[in-house]
Design an enzyme around this catalytic site. Structure first.
Site, PDB file in Angstrom:
ATOM      1  N   ASP A  92     -31.984  -4.803  59.029  1.00 38.18           N
ATOM      2  CA  ASP A  92     -31.758  -4.635  57.715  1.00 38.18           C
ATOM      3  C   ASP A  92     -32.487  -5.135  56.416  1.00 38.18           C
ATOM      4  O   ASP A  92     -32.067  -6.405  56.374  1.00 38.18           O
ATOM      5  CB  ASP A  92     -30.275  -4.440  57.276  1.00 38.18           C
ATOM      6  CG  ASP A  92     -29.484  -3.396  58.399  1.00 38.18           C
ATOM      7  OD1 ASP A  92     -29.468  -3.026  59.091  1.00 38.18           O
ATOM      8  OD2 ASP A  92     -28.210  -3.161  57.647  1.00 38.18           O
ATOM      9  N   LYS A 157     -30.876   2.242  53.029  1.00 36.41           N
ATOM     10  CA  LYS A 157     -29.768   2.286  52.994  1.00 36.41           C
ATOM     11  C   LYS A 157     -30.139   1.986  51.696  1.00 36.41           C
ATOM     12  O   LYS A 157     -30.161   1.250  50.822  1.00 36.41           O
ATOM     13  CB  LYS A 157     -29.092   0.865  53.643  1.00 36.41           C
ATOM     14  CG  LYS A 157     -27.934  -0.256  53.940  1.00 36.41           C
ATOM     15  CD  LYS A 157     -28.185  -1.090  54.691  1.00 36.41           C
ATOM     16  CE  LYS A 157     -27.089  -1.977  54.569  1.00 36.41           C
ATOM     17  NZ  LYS A 157     -27.128  -3.719  55.163  1.00 36.41           N
ATOM     18  N   LYS A 186     -28.690   5.234  55.769  1.00 40.35           N
ATOM     19  CA  LYS A 186     -26.501   4.094  55.705  1.00 40.35           C
ATOM     20  C   LYS A 186     -26.200   4.131  54.614  1.00 40.35           C
ATOM     21  O   LYS A 186     -26.608   3.578  53.758  1.00 40.35           O
ATOM     22  CB  LYS A 186     -27.506   3.064  56.356  1.00 40.35           C
ATOM     23  CG  LYS A 186     -26.040   2.009  57.014  1.00 40.35           C
ATOM     24  CD  LYS A 186     -26.529   0.244  57.499  1.00 40.35           C
ATOM     25  CE  LYS A 186     -25.620  -0.507  56.958  1.00 40.35           C
ATOM     26  NZ  LYS A 186     -25.581  -1.688  58.338  1.00 40.35           N
TER      27      LYS A 186
END
EC number: 4.1.2.4
Length: 220
Positions: A92, A157, A186
């Site tokens: 991430d 995300k 996400k």
């Protein structure tokens, strides 16, 4: 959607600075018990998690350029390489938010593309790109999603969980409208209940980042 089904969406997260090996062992034990998608930990604990979770379907995720996104591109590239070498299945990464706000889209694209290219040198590695929605206008969110798609990442995300606010239903709807089925979304930041998680999934999220995973799947 049942709580058991929601568990498959959850990245069980512990990114606090005071995390200890005991905390991380507990995180992994919980991920195994509830069949979460992954654990998400700081890079220092990737090898530990990989050992705890070996021979299980639970993935190990870690962070790059976290939480501010303001480290150099070279630093992010090094972090990504090290993470994958240590056994991380997923990364991430945080974009350089200031660069995006200044309109330096080429830099943002290049940064993401470098990390994606590193990931593609391994088998079945996932790159999620954090755009920090709380810092962006709707138009900037749209632009960021397009850059993430163009750079070939697997997920866009919403948030680090360290900024002004986290995932919002309206942002997930907007992001889904932009990315369609080309990449996944996400949602993270402020997701603490079953209802919160379900709302994000219904809006279009394929993964939920939360440190409240156990509470979400254990609520009466």
């Amino acid at each position: 959607m049942t709580k058991k089904e929601i568990a498959k969406f959850i990245d069980h997260t512990f990114l606090k600075s005071n995390a200890t090996h005991a905390d991380i062992k507990k995180l992994c034990d919980e991920a195994l018990k509830y069949s979460f998608a992954s654990v998400c930990v700081n890079p220092y604990y990737v090898k530990v998690c990989k050992e705890y979770l070996k021979d299980s379907p639970v993935k190990v995720a870690t962070v790059v350029g976290f939480p501010l996104g303001a480290t150099s591109m070279k630093t992010k590239i090094f972090e990504a390489k090290e993470a994958f070498e240590d056994g991380a299945d997923e990364i991430d990464m945080v974009i350089n938010i200031g660069a995006l706000l200044e309109g330096n889209v080429d830099y943002v694209y290049e940064e993401i593309k470098n990390i994606v290219d590193i990931a593609r040198g391994y088998k079945n590695k996932i790159v999620k790109v954090i755009i920090e929605t709380s810092e962006l206008s709707d138009q900037q969110k749209i632009e960021a999603c397009k850059i993430v798609m163009d750079a070939g990442a697997d997920f866009v995300k919403t948030s680090t969980g360290f900024s002004k606010s986290g995932a919002k239903y309206e942002d997930i709807l907007l992001m889904r409208k932009v990315v369609g089925d080309k990449i996944k979304i996400k949602a993270s930041g402020g997701i603490r209940t079953y209802e919160d998680a379900l709302e994000m999934i219904e809006a279009g999220a394929s993964r939920i980042g939360t440190s409240s995973g156990v509470a979400i799947v254990s609520e009466d």
